[in-house]
Design a protein around this motif. Structure first.
Motif, PDB file in Angstrom:
ATOM      1  N   ARG A   1       0.881  -1.245  -0.029  1.00 33.45           N
ATOM      2  CA  ARG A   1      -0.011  -0.020  -0.045  1.00 33.45           C
ATOM      3  C   ARG A   1       0.778   1.240   0.159  1.00 33.45           C
ATOM      4  NH1 ARG A   1       0.539   3.668   3.953  1.00 33.45           N
ATOM      5  NH2 ARG A   1       0.927   2.473   5.995  1.00 33.45           N
ATOM      6  N   ILE A   2       2.243   1.251   0.545  1.00 34.08           N
ATOM      7  CA  ILE A   2       2.686   2.410   0.535  1.00 34.08           C
ATOM      8  C   ILE A   2       3.497   2.593  -0.880  1.00 34.08           C
ATOM      9  CG2 ILE A   2       4.640   3.579   1.652  1.00 34.08           C
ATOM     10  CD1 ILE A   2       3.965   2.149   4.252  1.00 34.08           C
ATOM     11  N   ALA A   3       3.153   3.644  -1.472  1.00 33.13           N
ATOM     12  CA  ALA A   3       4.009   3.845  -2.787  1.00 33.13           C
ATOM     13  C   ALA A   3       3.978   5.475  -2.775  1.00 33.13           C
ATOM     14  CB  ALA A   3       3.136   3.167  -3.972  1.00 33.13           C
ATOM     15  N   TRP A   4       5.017   5.877  -3.040  1.00 34.70           N
ATOM     16  CA  TRP A   4       5.200   7.490  -3.417  1.00 34.70           C
ATOM     17  C   TRP A   4       5.846   7.868  -4.649  1.00 34.70           C
ATOM     18  CZ3 TRP A   4       7.376   5.254   1.203  1.00 34.70           C
ATOM     19  CH2 TRP A   4       6.530   5.456   2.455  1.00 34.70           C
ATOM     20  N   TRP A   5       5.889   8.929  -4.962  1.00 32.72           N
ATOM     21  CA  TRP A   5       6.774   9.488  -5.915  1.00 32.72           C
ATOM     22  C   TRP A   5       7.226  10.735  -5.643  1.00 32.72           C
ATOM     23  CZ3 TRP A   5       5.395  14.118  -8.799  1.00 32.72           C
ATOM     24  CH2 TRP A   5       3.978  14.614  -8.506  1.00 32.72           C
ATOM     25  N   TRP A   6       8.551  11.218  -6.069  1.00 33.12           N
ATOM     26  CA  TRP A   6       9.033  12.459  -5.558  1.00 33.12           C
ATOM     27  C   TRP A   6       8.920  13.446  -6.839  1.00 33.12           C
ATOM     28  CZ3 TRP A   6      10.090   7.937  -3.599  1.00 33.12           C
ATOM     29  CH2 TRP A   6      10.012   7.796  -2.165  1.00 33.12           C
TER      30      TRP A   6
ATOM     31  N   THR B   1       2.432  18.036 -12.478  1.00 37.08           N
ATOM     32  CA  THR B   1       2.056  16.637 -12.180  1.00 37.08           C
ATOM     33  C   THR B   1       3.057  15.675 -12.041  1.00 37.08           C
ATOM     34  OG1 THR B   1       1.755  16.741 -14.673  1.00 37.08           O
ATOM     35  CG2 THR B   1      -0.147  17.606 -13.599  1.00 37.08           C
ATOM     36  N   ARG B   2       2.509  14.399 -11.861  1.00 37.74           N
ATOM     37  CA  ARG B   2       3.354  13.406 -11.742  1.00 37.74           C
ATOM     38  C   ARG B   2       3.940  12.979 -13.241  1.00 37.74           C
ATOM     39  NH1 ARG B   2       0.418   8.840  -9.121  1.00 37.74           N
ATOM     40  NH2 ARG B   2      -0.632   8.589 -11.379  1.00 37.74           N
TER      41      ARG B   2
ATOM     42  N   ASP C   1       2.125  10.937  -2.005  1.00 39.60           N
ATOM     43  CA  ASP C   1       1.430   9.422  -2.095  1.00 39.60           C
ATOM     44  C   ASP C   1       1.110   9.512  -3.603  1.00 39.60           C
ATOM     45  OD1 ASP C   1       1.400   9.268   0.607  1.00 39.60           O
ATOM     46  OD2 ASP C   1      -0.384  10.131   0.768  1.00 39.60           O
ATOM     47  N   TRP C   2       1.384   8.182  -4.045  1.00 42.32           N
ATOM     48  CA  TRP C   2       1.151   7.725  -5.297  1.00 42.32           C
ATOM     49  C   TRP C   2      -0.343   8.132  -5.741  1.00 42.32           C
ATOM     50  CZ3 TRP C   2       4.429   6.862  -8.747  1.00 42.32           C
ATOM     51  CH2 TRP C   2       4.245   6.439 -10.018  1.00 42.32           C
ATOM     52  N   HIS C   3      -1.484   8.025  -5.201  1.00 42.05           N
ATOM     53  CA  HIS C   3      -2.654   8.519  -5.685  1.00 42.05           C
ATOM     54  C   HIS C   3      -2.645   9.834  -5.990  1.00 42.05           C
ATOM     55  CE1 HIS C   3      -3.283   9.155  -1.348  1.00 42.05           C
ATOM     56  NE2 HIS C   3      -4.049   9.998  -1.726  1.00 42.05           N
TER      57      HIS C   3
END
Length: 76
Positions: free
Chosen positions: A42-47, A67-68, A55-57
């Motif tokens: 459940r733990i997903a990140w982006w920098w 934006t991502r 958080d990924w969502h």
């Protein structure tokens, strides 16, 4: 509803289906809580390029609104 089955535990005759299954239902906002030990991914990140971790969502950086998908790419 999501049904999680812990198949590795379901080996012996002394363990029944009710002991290796977990039904996850959405919360009041119709979102699924993916943080229990059953869903360890459940733990997903982006920098972001600005240095903010998100958080990924979250698709827009909470710090600079980039934006991502629009993140600068490193040249090869």
């Amino acid at each position: 509803m999501v049904l999680c089955v812990d198949w590795p535990l379901w080996r012996g005759e002394d363990i029944g289906a009710d002991q290796v299954t977990n039904v996850v239902e959405p919360d009041s906002e119709r979102r699924y809580i993916i943080g229990a030990w059953k869903w360890v991914w459940r733990i997903a990140w982006w920098w972001c390029a600005c240095g903010q971790d998100n958080d990924w969502h979250v698709t827009d950086c909470e710090s600079c609104d980039l934006t991502r998908d629009a993140q600068p790419q490193k040249s090869a």
